[in-house]
Design a protein around this motif. Sequence first.
Motif, PDB file in Angstrom:
ATOM      1  N   MET A   1      39.323  46.229  29.279  1.00 26.60           N
ATOM      2  CA  MET A   1      39.631  44.899  28.646  1.00 26.60           C
ATOM      3  C   MET A   1      38.627  44.046  29.626  1.00 26.60           C
ATOM      4  O   MET A   1      38.993  43.831  30.553  1.00 26.60           O
ATOM      5  CB  MET A   1      40.658  44.294  28.117  1.00 26.60           C
ATOM      6  CG  MET A   1      40.748  43.239  27.339  1.00 26.60           C
ATOM      7  SD  MET A   1      42.048  42.776  26.499  1.00 26.60           S
ATOM      8  CE  MET A   1      43.041  41.930  28.118  1.00 26.60           C
ATOM      9  N   TRP A   2      37.402  43.169  28.903  1.00 23.62           N
ATOM     10  CA  TRP A   2      37.036  42.194  29.875  1.00 23.62           C
ATOM     11  C   TRP A   2      37.998  40.928  29.934  1.00 23.62           C
ATOM     12  O   TRP A   2      38.454  40.615  28.896  1.00 23.62           O
ATOM     13  CB  TRP A   2      35.738  41.767  29.072  1.00 23.62           C
ATOM     14  CG  TRP A   2      34.554  42.642  29.266  1.00 23.62           C
ATOM     15  CD1 TRP A   2      34.743  44.066  29.713  1.00 23.62           C
ATOM     16  CD2 TRP A   2      33.169  42.535  28.889  1.00 23.62           C
ATOM     17  NE1 TRP A   2      33.474  44.729  29.413  1.00 23.62           N
ATOM     18  CE2 TRP A   2      32.512  43.793  29.158  1.00 23.62           C
ATOM     19  CE3 TRP A   2      32.490  41.515  28.556  1.00 23.62           C
ATOM     20  CZ2 TRP A   2      31.273  43.708  29.001  1.00 23.62           C
ATOM     21  CZ3 TRP A   2      31.230  41.506  28.203  1.00 23.62           C
ATOM     22  CH2 TRP A   2      30.513  42.716  28.722  1.00 23.62           C
ATOM     23  N   ALA A   3      37.807  40.359  31.029  1.00 20.03           N
ATOM     24  CA  ALA A   3      38.568  38.987  31.406  1.00 20.03           C
ATOM     25  C   ALA A   3      37.903  37.969  30.482  1.00 20.03           C
ATOM     26  O   ALA A   3      36.620  37.794  30.609  1.00 20.03           O
ATOM     27  CB  ALA A   3      38.604  38.680  32.891  1.00 20.03           C
ATOM     28  N   VAL A   4      38.685  37.034  29.804  1.00 23.74           N
ATOM     29  CA  VAL A   4      38.014  35.990  28.919  1.00 23.74           C
ATOM     30  C   VAL A   4      37.539  34.952  29.863  1.00 23.74           C
ATOM     31  O   VAL A   4      38.353  34.470  30.731  1.00 23.74           O
ATOM     32  CB  VAL A   4      38.816  35.625  27.825  1.00 23.74           C
ATOM     33  CG1 VAL A   4      38.244  34.564  27.219  1.00 23.74           C
ATOM     34  CG2 VAL A   4      39.582  36.653  27.235  1.00 23.74           C
ATOM     35  N   PRO A   5      36.556  34.526  29.871  1.00 22.44           N
ATOM     36  CA  PRO A   5      35.954  33.309  30.839  1.00 22.44           C
ATOM     37  C   PRO A   5      36.857  32.037  30.500  1.00 22.44           C
ATOM     38  O   PRO A   5      37.278  31.985  29.314  1.00 22.44           O
ATOM     39  CB  PRO A   5      34.431  33.144  30.133  1.00 22.44           C
ATOM     40  CG  PRO A   5      34.139  34.196  29.504  1.00 22.44           C
ATOM     41  CD  PRO A   5      35.394  34.976  29.001  1.00 22.44           C
ATOM     42  N   ASP A   6      37.057  31.116  31.569  1.00 28.33           N
ATOM     43  CA  ASP A   6      37.755  29.938  31.356  1.00 28.33           C
ATOM     44  C   ASP A   6      37.320  29.054  30.483  1.00 28.33           C
ATOM     45  O   ASP A   6      37.803  28.498  29.626  1.00 28.33           O
ATOM     46  CB  ASP A   6      37.839  29.297  32.753  1.00 28.33           C
ATOM     47  CG  ASP A   6      38.718  30.089  33.850  1.00 28.33           C
ATOM     48  OD1 ASP A   6      39.350  30.761  33.131  1.00 28.33           O
ATOM     49  OD2 ASP A   6      38.419  29.626  35.229  1.00 28.33           O
ATOM     50  N   ARG A   9      38.323  30.481  27.128  1.00 25.28           N
ATOM     51  CA  ARG A   9      40.004  30.261  26.859  1.00 25.28           C
ATOM     52  C   ARG A   9      40.140  28.851  26.602  1.00 25.28           C
ATOM     53  O   ARG A   9      40.872  28.317  25.722  1.00 25.28           O
ATOM     54  CB  ARG A   9      40.791  30.578  28.066  1.00 25.28           C
ATOM     55  CG  ARG A   9      40.844  32.012  28.449  1.00 25.28           C
ATOM     56  CD  ARG A   9      41.793  32.671  27.486  1.00 25.28           C
ATOM     57  NE  ARG A   9      42.260  33.923  27.962  1.00 25.28           N
ATOM     58  CZ  ARG A   9      42.918  35.038  26.938  1.00 25.28           C
ATOM     59  NH1 ARG A   9      43.103  34.314  25.681  1.00 25.28           N
ATOM     60  NH2 ARG A   9      43.021  36.152  27.271  1.00 25.28           N
ATOM     61  N   THR A  33      38.747  35.204  20.895  1.00 24.05           N
ATOM     62  CA  THR A  33      38.628  36.043  21.840  1.00 24.05           C
ATOM     63  C   THR A  33      38.440  37.749  21.748  1.00 24.05           C
ATOM     64  O   THR A  33      38.180  38.492  22.449  1.00 24.05           O
ATOM     65  CB  THR A  33      39.709  35.962  23.016  1.00 24.05           C
ATOM     66  OG1 THR A  33      40.670  36.207  22.445  1.00 24.05           O
ATOM     67  CG2 THR A  33      39.548  34.421  23.606  1.00 24.05           C
ATOM     68  N   TRP A  36      35.185  39.573  22.663  1.00 24.60           N
ATOM     69  CA  TRP A  36      35.114  39.716  23.929  1.00 24.60           C
ATOM     70  C   TRP A  36      36.109  40.782  24.511  1.00 24.60           C
ATOM     71  O   TRP A  36      35.631  41.354  25.329  1.00 24.60           O
ATOM     72  CB  TRP A  36      35.366  38.299  24.572  1.00 24.60           C
ATOM     73  CG  TRP A  36      34.871  38.053  25.794  1.00 24.60           C
ATOM     74  CD1 TRP A  36      35.503  38.662  27.158  1.00 24.60           C
ATOM     75  CD2 TRP A  36      33.879  37.644  26.557  1.00 24.60           C
ATOM     76  NE1 TRP A  36      34.810  38.377  28.324  1.00 24.60           N
ATOM     77  CE2 TRP A  36      33.780  37.826  27.699  1.00 24.60           C
ATOM     78  CE3 TRP A  36      32.617  37.019  25.700  1.00 24.60           C
ATOM     79  CZ2 TRP A  36      32.676  37.155  28.546  1.00 24.60           C
ATOM     80  CZ3 TRP A  36      31.528  36.365  26.410  1.00 24.60           C
ATOM     81  CH2 TRP A  36      31.847  36.550  28.017  1.00 24.60           C
ATOM     82  N   THR A  37      37.423  40.765  24.321  1.00 29.04           N
ATOM     83  CA  THR A  37      38.114  41.744  24.804  1.00 29.04           C
ATOM     84  C   THR A  37      38.119  43.077  23.995  1.00 29.04           C
ATOM     85  O   THR A  37      38.918  43.931  24.728  1.00 29.04           O
ATOM     86  CB  THR A  37      39.514  41.093  24.642  1.00 29.04           C
ATOM     87  OG1 THR A  37      39.958  40.858  23.296  1.00 29.04           O
ATOM     88  CG2 THR A  37      39.805  39.775  25.211  1.00 29.04           C
ATOM     89  N   GLU A  82      28.337  32.832  32.814  1.00 33.37           N
ATOM     90  CA  GLU A  82      28.984  34.275  32.464  1.00 33.37           C
ATOM     91  C   GLU A  82      28.936  34.524  31.127  1.00 33.37           C
ATOM     92  O   GLU A  82      28.646  35.591  30.618  1.00 33.37           O
ATOM     93  CB  GLU A  82      30.289  34.170  32.799  1.00 33.37           C
ATOM     94  CG  GLU A  82      31.059  35.513  32.632  1.00 33.37           C
ATOM     95  CD  GLU A  82      32.762  35.564  33.081  1.00 33.37           C
ATOM     96  OE1 GLU A  82      33.232  36.418  32.872  1.00 33.37           O
ATOM     97  OE2 GLU A  82      33.336  34.546  33.222  1.00 33.37           O
TER      98      GLU A  82
END
Length: 442
Positions: A1-6, A9, A33, A36-37, A82
Amino acid sequence: MWAVPDSLRTLGRRLATELRGNPAADIVEGCLTNTWTTSMSWGTSPAEVPDVFVKTGDIPAMWLRDSTAQVRPYLAVATDPEVGDVLVGVSRRQIRCVLVDPYANAFNDGPTGAHGEPGDRPTPGAWVWERKYELDSLCAPLQLAYAIRRATGREDHLDEAFHRAARLIVRLWRVEQSHAQSPYRFVRPSGPFAGDTLPLDGRGSSVGRTGMTWSGFRPSDDPCAHGYLVPANALASASLHGLAELAAAVLKDTELAQESRRLADEIDAGILAHAVAEADGESVLAYEVDGLGAALLCDDANLPSLLSLPLSGWCAPEDPLYRATRRFALSESNPSYFSGGYASGIGSTHTPDGHVWPLAIATAGLTGDADEAARALERLAATTAGTGLMHESFHVDAPGRFTRDWFGWANAMFCELALDLSGDGVRQLFPVHPRTLPAPQA
């Protein structure tokens, strides 16, 4: 799973705060999200340039149309490098797919040879999941590439590969203005979806020349009854105007810019000459026509649709022809319109009777006034059957009866509606037809 950019969020939390008191507040960040995830993966093109594969959700293939729709909300924070890099990566993968097979609608993440329905003829290439030619599929890469430039100022995705793909798309649309000369065929000889086979040994029903360009299938992936899919042609026209801008300003290809505008003009003339029909005492646009006198009066939940014409950039929401068409689409006169105890809206031949699609409910909100938009968002949030995500469709009297546990495209449309209500909408980043612009001051 990709980390969600700040940045993403933060956007999700802000939307939730602004929607406080609306059921949508509790699910908007999860929907935002979701793609993205769950649905994106990095790849590398033959030129060693990173690209991004976006599966449509619970099917492990990338649809050109769906992938553009799935990442549209991310354009709201595309100035975050990003996020911008991912959007450029999606654009590059789309262009790569077009160059592999411009008639295909869905692709594998590599030359795996996986096919949605084994046995299709002609046999798709190893990169192709399904080879249903859908006009709007070729609009999607043009639309996304244009929007990325508008949102970020970046042009690194508008490279030699994009230039080749753009010229290929315009040539193909020219060929499909005279479909009798087309090499395209689609035959599905067996299985539960054998009905997807096009008539006349895969060629499709007979059509006359109109100026519009032919499509074998609708954005629902169902076969067209007639060859000229009107909302897809409208989207193609707006996309061509966007391409003309890119060709002149970035690609420095005057010929492509001029040809794009000429083709758009021919498509527009074909729509207005052949697709205007009468319904309920008003002039409306037909969903499909064949140029030989036949017309299909309906609308489908999948986009592009007649309801979504302003989102496609082809006309303004107050356009009289659109207003009449909208009234027809959102009425019992539309055979795909359903109304029940929990919701009303537009469904599709792709799903059972009595089922409406969140895509169409969101579209009605996005093309209506602020009150309509707020009601649509609340209705969508209240009909997830506790999943917190959008479905493909649900029954108007029982939201617990739905198709697909979650649907990335619908999640994104829900978020786009929320963004519009908050003043952060992204529709202004996409190409618009010159007719939608204010007249120049005298």
